[in-house]
Design a protein around this motif. Structure first.
Motif, mmCIF file in Angstrom:
data_model
loop_
_atom_site.group_PDB
_atom_site.id
_atom_site.type_symbol
_atom_site.label_atom_id
_atom_site.label_comp_id
_atom_site.label_asym_id
_atom_site.label_seq_id
_atom_site.Cartn_x
_atom_site.Cartn_y
_atom_site.Cartn_z
ATOM 1 N N ASP A 281 41.218 41.016 22.720
ATOM 2 C CA ASP A 281 41.808 40.012 21.834
ATOM 3 C C ASP A 281 42.476 40.768 20.690
ATOM 4 O O ASP A 281 41.794 41.370 19.852
ATOM 5 C CB ASP A 281 40.730 39.061 21.320
ATOM 6 C CG ASP A 281 41.298 37.820 20.633
ATOM 7 O OD1 ASP A 281 42.433 37.885 20.146
ATOM 8 O OD2 ASP A 281 40.583 36.803 20.584
ATOM 9 N N ILE A 282 43.805 40.746 20.674
ATOM 10 C CA ILE A 282 44.584 41.523 19.712
ATOM 11 C C ILE A 282 45.479 40.580 18.921
ATOM 12 O O ILE A 282 46.258 39.819 19.495
ATOM 13 C CB ILE A 282 45.429 42.586 20.440
ATOM 14 C CG1 ILE A 282 44.524 43.700 20.961
ATOM 15 C CG2 ILE A 282 46.509 43.146 19.535
ATOM 16 C CD1 ILE A 282 45.246 44.753 21.773
ATOM 17 N N GLY A 283 45.393 40.645 17.609
ATOM 18 C CA GLY A 283 46.158 39.753 16.748
ATOM 19 C C GLY A 283 47.461 40.371 16.268
ATOM 20 O O GLY A 283 47.458 41.426 15.627
ATOM 21 N N LEU A 284 48.576 39.711 16.580
ATOM 22 C CA LEU A 284 49.885 40.096 16.058
ATOM 23 C C LEU A 284 50.331 39.073 15.014
ATOM 24 O O LEU A 284 49.561 38.165 14.656
ATOM 25 C CB LEU A 284 50.896 40.192 17.197
ATOM 26 C CG LEU A 284 50.555 41.187 18.311
ATOM 27 C CD1 LEU A 284 51.648 41.216 19.367
ATOM 28 C CD2 LEU A 284 50.322 42.596 17.761
ATOM 29 N N ILE A 290 45.773 38.298 24.620
ATOM 30 C CA ILE A 290 44.407 38.191 25.131
ATOM 31 C C ILE A 290 44.435 38.466 26.633
ATOM 32 O O ILE A 290 45.288 37.937 27.359
ATOM 33 C CB ILE A 290 43.810 36.802 24.852
ATOM 34 C CG1 ILE A 290 43.853 36.498 23.346
ATOM 35 C CG2 ILE A 290 42.378 36.705 25.367
ATOM 36 C CD1 ILE A 290 43.338 35.128 22.969
ATOM 37 N N GLY A 291 43.520 39.276 27.104
ATOM 38 C CA GLY A 291 43.499 39.593 28.522
ATOM 39 C C GLY A 291 42.111 39.913 29.016
ATOM 40 O O GLY A 291 41.243 40.352 28.253
ATOM 41 N N HIS A 292 41.898 39.678 30.299
ATOM 42 C CA HIS A 292 40.617 39.939 30.951
ATOM 43 C C HIS A 292 40.782 41.135 31.877
ATOM 44 O O HIS A 292 41.544 41.082 32.835
ATOM 45 C CB HIS A 292 40.175 38.701 31.746
ATOM 46 C CG HIS A 292 38.784 38.793 32.274
ATOM 47 N ND1 HIS A 292 38.258 37.853 33.141
ATOM 48 C CD2 HIS A 292 37.788 39.696 32.070
ATOM 49 C CE1 HIS A 292 37.006 38.172 33.436
ATOM 50 N NE2 HIS A 292 36.713 39.290 32.803
ATOM 51 N N VAL A 293 40.110 42.228 31.569
ATOM 52 C CA VAL A 293 40.078 43.413 32.418
ATOM 53 C C VAL A 293 38.834 43.306 33.293
ATOM 54 O O VAL A 293 37.723 43.153 32.774
ATOM 55 C CB VAL A 293 40.014 44.696 31.567
ATOM 56 C CG1 VAL A 293 39.992 45.935 32.448
ATOM 57 C CG2 VAL A 293 41.179 44.752 30.597
ATOM 58 N N TYR A 294 38.991 43.423 34.615
ATOM 59 C CA TYR A 294 37.837 43.175 35.483
ATOM 60 C C TYR A 294 37.922 43.965 36.783
ATOM 61 O O TYR A 294 38.968 44.548 37.117
ATOM 62 C CB TYR A 294 37.709 41.684 35.796
ATOM 63 C CG TYR A 294 38.887 41.087 36.541
ATOM 64 C CD1 TYR A 294 38.869 40.937 37.927
ATOM 65 C CD2 TYR A 294 40.038 40.678 35.856
ATOM 66 C CE1 TYR A 294 39.964 40.393 38.605
ATOM 67 C CE2 TYR A 294 41.129 40.143 36.522
ATOM 68 C CZ TYR A 294 41.090 40.001 37.897
ATOM 69 O OH TYR A 294 42.154 39.475 38.572
ATOM 70 N N SER A 295 36.822 43.966 37.514
ATOM 71 C CA SER A 295 36.742 44.619 38.813
ATOM 72 C C SER A 295 36.961 43.580 39.907
ATOM 73 O O SER A 295 36.184 42.633 40.034
ATOM 74 C CB SER A 295 35.372 45.277 38.991
ATOM 75 O OG SER A 295 35.150 45.623 40.340
ATOM 76 N N SER A 296 37.998 43.774 40.713
ATOM 77 C CA SER A 296 38.277 42.830 41.794
ATOM 78 C C SER A 296 37.224 42.903 42.898
ATOM 79 O O SER A 296 37.155 42.019 43.749
ATOM 80 C CB SER A 296 39.665 43.099 42.386
ATOM 81 O OG SER A 296 39.716 44.380 42.984
ATOM 82 N N HIS A 297 36.401 43.944 42.882
ATOM 83 C CA HIS A 297 35.318 44.062 43.858
ATOM 84 C C HIS A 297 34.078 43.276 43.426
ATOM 85 O O HIS A 297 33.157 43.093 44.214
ATOM 86 C CB HIS A 297 34.949 45.528 44.064
ATOM 87 C CG HIS A 297 36.065 46.360 44.627
ATOM 88 N ND1 HIS A 297 36.478 46.265 45.934
ATOM 89 C CD2 HIS A 297 36.879 47.269 44.041
ATOM 90 C CE1 HIS A 297 37.489 47.102 46.147
ATOM 91 N NE2 HIS A 297 37.751 47.717 45.006
#
Length: 519
Positions: A281-284, A290-297
């Protein structure tokens, strides 16, 4: 001289390409027609994957060296100030209380390399229930209060609290392109590279484009991203995957407009752990990235998108999401013959701790400062560069994995797998075994170019309640009264800063309206 290196061609734009171009052209004085000439060729139809990025404080020094006006940079790139990262839910909640801690950009009062307060914090000298980040750093309190790292009267690039930036990556690349071409002598070609010509000796001679143009150069830099047009496709340098250690391989990103022009802007990156990854969550100025980093496995795309939209709330329903595949790992060698890979063509760990732009900056700076002016100089500089960045990426991998493998979360397969010994680099395993009985110290950080220093490790280890038992060694830490005074001074300084510093929103608005004083 036929063996001189006078022409540099960078293939690929974006942040990596243009930051490299600027650093090289500035160092090598490319404005002089008799000096090394830098040309950048990039595709006119490949979008930049800019989702709102975080940086490190080194970027301030680089921009200043390139002659960039800080006010203009911030206005053109929607930039705000970053003072660190807050990690949320990376540990199991205790008594239904969310676990959170800060990794600030500096301790301000002192560096642990000079005065290591960790042993005294472990003994409870900072006070009951005082987190490590609160005990040794004023910046954690400043971030919690939503305050800026400086005042509008503080000159450009100077700091009261150390700071970096959050920025719009698309606009940053465009800003750098204009600055490099108008101020630093970089030549710009918009075209798709269609062919790479390699000599019998394995050195690149030229590239051809879809504009029926052949571009010759003496030295080539691959900033083409994960495709590796030069380093992989032409020179056959293989990729070392780290997917057995870093499981995250996908991201879902959404741009979220701010609720109003006066709403608060966080002065740090927020990283909230989920069942299968984490959410940035980064404020400009006008929006949040906003982004979700995840493991597709460990998680389907639908589940990952649902988690992201739930984090954003009701207004997420009307916003579009972009899926980004991530190729994690690094090259078996970064520099081969007359070609260097920089940026994602060289390596990529994952977005946690925002190391990508820093390592691009570091690679371009080392190349510029050690630049070989003739073919005979290449082997030595090549060897130094490869050794340096092999170590830097391995140490970056250790630090990123640290965040996962010392968690006590066991509520999903993702966290269970992350804590399995087989997924932890042996170098990190050895350090963790030692740190169970000795807090990290300067003896653990002997390399001059460590990407993550002693303070960073201490903030993460003790932010996540890593157990270090020093009862056998208390005689090594006799300065109890001095440590208590340090802890007290830090709290006093923190309270003063909270009274004197403006809010992030207030300072950003003033910068955009009035600008900073020039140095």
């Amino acid at each position: 001289m036929t063996n001189s290196i006078n022409r540099v061609l960078i293939v690929g734009g974006g942040t990596a390409g243009w930051l490299t171009a600027g650093i090289l052209a500035n160092q090598l004085n490319s404005n002089d027609p008799q000096a090394v000439q830098v040309t950048l060729v990039e595709s006119p139809n490949i979008p930049i994957l800019g989702v709102g990025e975080g940086t490190w404080p080194n970027l301030r020094a680089t921009l200043q060296k390139l002659g960039v006006d800080e006010t203009e940079f911030m206005r053109q790139c929607d930039a705000t100030f970053k003072q660190g990262s807050e990690f949320i839910n990376w540990m199991q909640p205790k008594e239904d209380k969310t676990h959170r801690y800060f990794h600030p950009l500096n301790a301000v009062y002192h560096a642990a390399y000079d005065i290591n307060l960790a042993p005294y914090w472990l003994q409870g000298q900072a006070g009951d229930g005082v987190g490590y980040d609160q005990a040794v750093a004023t910046q954690a309190a400043v971030c919690r209060a939503g305050l800026a790292p400086k005042k509008i009267t503080t000159p450009a690039y100077e700091a009261i609290q150390n700071y970096a930036y959050h920025l719009n990556a698309n606009k940053f690349a465009s800003f750098l392109a204009e600055h490099c071409t108008s101020r630093l002598g970089v030549k710009h070609i918009l075209a798709n590279v269609t062919q790479v010509s390699v000599s019998e000796t394995g050195w690149i001679e030229s590239v051809s484009t879809d504009k029926d143009e052949v571009i010759h150069a003496d030295f080539f830099i691959d900033c083409s991203g994960s495709k590796g047009l030069l380093i992989e496709q032409a020179l056959q340098v293989s990729w070392h995957s780290i997917s057995d250690c870093i499981f995250n391989d996908t991201a879902m990103a959404i741009q979220v407009p701010n609720e109003s022009d006066n709403c608060p802007i966080a002065t740090h990156t927020m990283a909230t752990a989920t069942d299968s990854g984490w959410i940035w969550d980064i404020g400009l100025q006008h929006r949040r990235g906003i982004g979700h980093v995840y493991s597709s496995h460990h998680c389907s795309d639908d589940m990952a998108e649902t988690a992201l939209r739930n984090y954003i709330g009701d207004k997420a329903d009307e916003l579009s999401v972009r899926k980004i595949k991530m190729k994690t790992g690094y090259r078996d060698t970064f520099w081969k013959n007359n070609c260097v890979a920089i940026g994602m063509s060289a390596a990529f760990i994952e977005p946690l701790e925002a190391s990508a732009i820093f390592l691009t900056d570091a690679a371009a700076t080392m190349l510029a400062e050690q630049f070989p002016r003739n073919i005979e100089s290449v082997p030595l500089v090549c060897k130094k560069f490869n050794q340096t960045f092999q170590l830097r990426w391995e140490k970056t991998l250790d630090f990123i994995k640290l965040h996962y493998c010392i968690s006590d979360r066991r509520d999903s397969r993702y966290w269970i797998d992350n804590c399995q010994q087989a997924s932890i680099p042996e170098s990190l395993q050895q350090k963790l075994a030692h740190w169970r009985y000795h807090p990290p110290s300067k003896y653990d950080f002997e390399y001059a170019f460590e990407p993550f220093v002693l303070d960073s490790y201490l903030f993460v280890l003790y932010g996540m309640n890593f157990p270090t038992d020093i009862r056998h060694n208390l005689s090594s830490y006799p300065d109890t009264e001095s440590a208590k005074q340090h802890f007290s001074n830090i709290q006093t300084m923190g309270e003063r800063l909270k009274r004197e510093l403006p809010s992030q929103r207030e300072l950003v608005s003033k910068v955009y309206q009035f600008g900073f004083q020039s140095l």
